[in-house]
Design a protein around this motif. Sequence first.
Motif, PDB file in Angstrom:
ATOM      1  N   ARG A  97       0.837  -1.211   0.000  1.00  0.00           N
ATOM      2  CA  ARG A  97       0.000   0.000   0.000  1.00  0.00           C
ATOM      3  C   ARG A  97       0.873   1.263   0.000  1.00  0.00           C
ATOM      4  N   LEU A  98       1.916   1.210  -0.833  1.00  0.00           N
ATOM      5  CA  LEU A  98       2.880   2.305  -0.944  1.00  0.00           C
ATOM      6  C   LEU A  98       2.706   3.000  -2.289  1.00  0.00           C
ATOM      7  N   PRO A  99       2.108   4.181  -2.327  1.00  0.00           N
ATOM      8  CA  PRO A  99       1.866   4.856  -3.612  1.00  0.00           C
ATOM      9  C   PRO A  99       3.160   5.310  -4.274  1.00  0.00           C
ATOM     10  N   ILE A 100       3.076   5.535  -5.584  1.00  0.00           N
ATOM     11  CA  ILE A 100       4.217   5.993  -6.377  1.00  0.00           C
ATOM     12  C   ILE A 100       3.805   7.275  -7.096  1.00  0.00           C
ATOM     13  N   LYS A 101       4.665   8.255  -7.084  1.00  0.00           N
ATOM     14  CA  LYS A 101       4.432   9.469  -7.880  1.00  0.00           C
ATOM     15  C   LYS A 101       5.546   9.573  -8.918  1.00  0.00           C
ATOM     16  N   VAL A 102       5.158   9.630 -10.181  1.00  0.00           N
ATOM     17  CA  VAL A 102       6.100   9.724 -11.291  1.00  0.00           C
ATOM     18  C   VAL A 102       6.120  11.172 -11.772  1.00  0.00           C
ATOM     19  N   PHE A 103       7.314  11.767 -11.831  1.00  0.00           N
ATOM     20  CA  PHE A 103       7.419  13.178 -12.212  1.00  0.00           C
ATOM     21  C   PHE A 103       8.779  13.434 -12.852  1.00  0.00           C
ATOM     22  N   SER A 104       8.949  14.630 -13.399  1.00  0.00           N
ATOM     23  CA  SER A 104      10.212  14.995 -14.030  1.00  0.00           C
ATOM     24  C   SER A 104      11.135  15.678 -13.031  1.00  0.00           C
ATOM     25  N   ILE A 105      12.327  15.125 -12.863  1.00  0.00           N
ATOM     26  CA  ILE A 105      13.309  15.717 -11.965  1.00  0.00           C
ATOM     27  C   ILE A 105      13.939  16.957 -12.598  1.00  0.00           C
ATOM     28  N   PHE A 106      13.746  17.136 -13.913  1.00  0.00           N
ATOM     29  CA  PHE A 106      14.327  18.278 -14.615  1.00  0.00           C
ATOM     30  C   PHE A 106      13.391  19.485 -14.651  1.00  0.00           C
ATOM     31  N   LYS A 107      12.187  19.333 -14.154  1.00  0.00           N
ATOM     32  CA  LYS A 107      11.216  20.424 -14.122  1.00  0.00           C
ATOM     33  C   LYS A 107      11.434  21.226 -12.845  1.00  0.00           C
ATOM     34  N   GLN A 108      11.761  22.481 -12.992  1.00  0.00           N
ATOM     35  CA  GLN A 108      12.127  23.312 -11.844  1.00  0.00           C
ATOM     36  C   GLN A 108      11.009  23.345 -10.812  1.00  0.00           C
ATOM     37  N   GLY A 109      11.372  23.027  -9.565  1.00  0.00           N
ATOM     38  CA  GLY A 109      10.405  23.072  -8.472  1.00  0.00           C
ATOM     39  C   GLY A 109       9.486  21.881  -8.379  1.00  0.00           C
ATOM     40  N   ALA A 110       9.613  20.912  -9.298  1.00  0.00           N
ATOM     41  CA  ALA A 110       8.680  19.780  -9.323  1.00  0.00           C
ATOM     42  C   ALA A 110       8.785  18.932  -8.062  1.00  0.00           C
ATOM     43  N   LEU A 111      10.000  18.689  -7.595  1.00  0.00           N
ATOM     44  CA  LEU A 111      10.173  17.848  -6.413  1.00  0.00           C
ATOM     45  C   LEU A 111       9.471  18.449  -5.202  1.00  0.00           C
ATOM     46  N   MET A 112       9.622  19.737  -4.992  1.00  0.00           N
ATOM     47  CA  MET A 112       8.963  20.381  -3.868  1.00  0.00           C
ATOM     48  C   MET A 112       7.440  20.347  -4.027  1.00  0.00           C
ATOM     49  N   ARG A 113       6.954  20.551  -5.238  1.00  0.00           N
ATOM     50  CA  ARG A 113       5.506  20.497  -5.455  1.00  0.00           C
ATOM     51  C   ARG A 113       4.961  19.105  -5.161  1.00  0.00           C
ATOM     52  N   VAL A 114       5.732  18.082  -5.521  1.00  0.00           N
ATOM     53  CA  VAL A 114       5.294  16.700  -5.268  1.00  0.00           C
ATOM     54  C   VAL A 114       5.181  16.442  -3.765  1.00  0.00           C
ATOM     55  N   VAL A 115       6.206  16.824  -2.998  1.00  0.00           N
ATOM     56  CA  VAL A 115       6.159  16.539  -1.561  1.00  0.00           C
ATOM     57  C   VAL A 115       5.114  17.391  -0.851  1.00  0.00           C
ATOM     58  N   ARG A 116       4.699  18.474  -1.470  1.00  0.00           N
ATOM     59  CA  ARG A 116       3.623  19.293  -0.909  1.00  0.00           C
ATOM     60  C   ARG A 116       2.244  18.758  -1.280  1.00  0.00           C
ATOM     61  N   GLY A 117       2.230  17.725  -2.116  1.00  0.00           N
ATOM     62  CA  GLY A 117       0.956  17.131  -2.505  1.00  0.00           C
ATOM     63  C   GLY A 117       0.238  17.888  -3.594  1.00  0.00           C
ATOM     64  N   GLU A 118       0.956  18.742  -4.319  1.00  0.00           N
ATOM     65  CA  GLU A 118       0.336  19.521  -5.376  1.00  0.00           C
ATOM     66  C   GLU A 118       0.149  18.684  -6.638  1.00  0.00           C
ATOM     67  N   ASP A 119      -0.560  19.238  -7.594  1.00  0.00           N
ATOM     68  CA  ASP A 119      -0.896  18.540  -8.828  1.00  0.00           C
ATOM     69  C   ASP A 119       0.340  18.522  -9.730  1.00  0.00           C
ATOM     70  N   GLU A 120       1.129  17.491  -9.608  1.00  0.00           N
ATOM     71  CA  GLU A 120       2.379  17.360 -10.372  1.00  0.00           C
ATOM     72  C   GLU A 120       2.608  15.885 -10.669  1.00  0.00           C
ATOM     73  N   GLY A 121       2.839  15.549 -11.933  1.00  0.00           N
ATOM     74  CA  GLY A 121       3.147  14.175 -12.303  1.00  0.00           C
ATOM     75  C   GLY A 121       1.942  13.247 -12.251  1.00  0.00           C
ATOM     76  N   THR A 122       2.218  11.956 -12.182  1.00  0.00           N
ATOM     77  CA  THR A 122       1.186  10.915 -12.182  1.00  0.00           C
ATOM     78  C   THR A 122       1.272  10.101 -10.899  1.00  0.00           C
ATOM     79  N   LEU A 123       0.135   9.896 -10.252  1.00  0.00           N
ATOM     80  CA  LEU A 123       0.060   9.096  -9.030  1.00  0.00           C
ATOM     81  C   LEU A 123      -0.367   7.677  -9.373  1.00  0.00           C
ATOM     82  N   VAL A 124       0.420   6.700  -8.937  1.00  0.00           N
ATOM     83  CA  VAL A 124       0.055   5.291  -9.083  1.00  0.00           C
ATOM     84  C   VAL A 124      -0.390   4.814  -7.705  1.00  0.00           C
ATOM     85  N   HIS A 125      -1.612   4.299  -7.627  1.00  0.00           N
ATOM     86  CA  HIS A 125      -2.224   4.040  -6.305  1.00  0.00           C
ATOM     87  C   HIS A 125      -3.064   2.766  -6.350  1.00  0.00           C
ATOM     88  N   LEU A 126      -3.605   2.393  -5.203  1.00  0.00           N
ATOM     89  CA  LEU A 126      -4.485   1.224  -5.119  1.00  0.00           C
ATOM     90  C   LEU A 126      -5.813   1.505  -5.803  1.00  0.00           C
TER      91      LEU A 126
END
Length: 236
Positions: A207-236
């Motif tokens: 039950r461990l979700p995965i978020k797929v995103f671009s590491i080359f997109k400026q600020g994307a990592l921070m947006r992901v950890v903030r739960g913002e709409d970034e990348g694709t969520l793989v979930h149950l």
Amino acid sequence: MAAYKRVLLKLSGEALMGDDAYGINRTVIESMVRDIAEVVRSGVEMAIVIGGGNIFRGVAGGAAGMDRATADYMGMLATLMNGLALQDAMKHAGLVARVQSALRVDQVAEPYIRPKALRYLEEGKVVIFAAGTGNPFFTTDTAAALRGSEIGAEIVLKATKVDGIYTADPKKDPSSTMYAKISFDEAIARNLQVMDATAFALCRDQRLPIKVFSIFKQGALMRVVRGEDEGTLVHL
């Protein structure tokens, strides 16, 4: 405020190449570390599993016809080289990082010991897991799913060169669209190549979700950890 307290970041070796044919592009790794530092300093506990494709690519010609287990062990050593390079870049950025290896190489890295990894994370250090699972025939994607489960990560962040999972390869099919969310079962059934089926199945079972995103997109990592709409969520 971050949506997650503890995350596992999966970095591919190829992401460290930039536009180079193989090896480590210093400008690229320093840019990644700046993004990682921003997240860690916001209070998020981060562990990293790193691949070795960029290093192994340089010797791929000589590995042709090689026994699969031998080639896989060479790949594990390549991940260790990347882990040490990442640790050094973090040191220059003012971050404290520890490399833990699934293979015993005591002169350059600690062995993987789960309680020590957990203590480092609680102390605000970045833990870099190298050498995959320590076993041939298992990818670093599977290592990310395994280590993420072991350390109690809330999500696996799969950092790629594209900004999510698409219905088709966007480079080959401009009409392809990106999934905002997709279930583990659908990702496995569609044979999506973002992560291997073993990693998908392990994350699903834990039950461990995965978020797929671009590491080359400026600020994307921070947006992901903030739960913002970034990348694709793989979930149950």
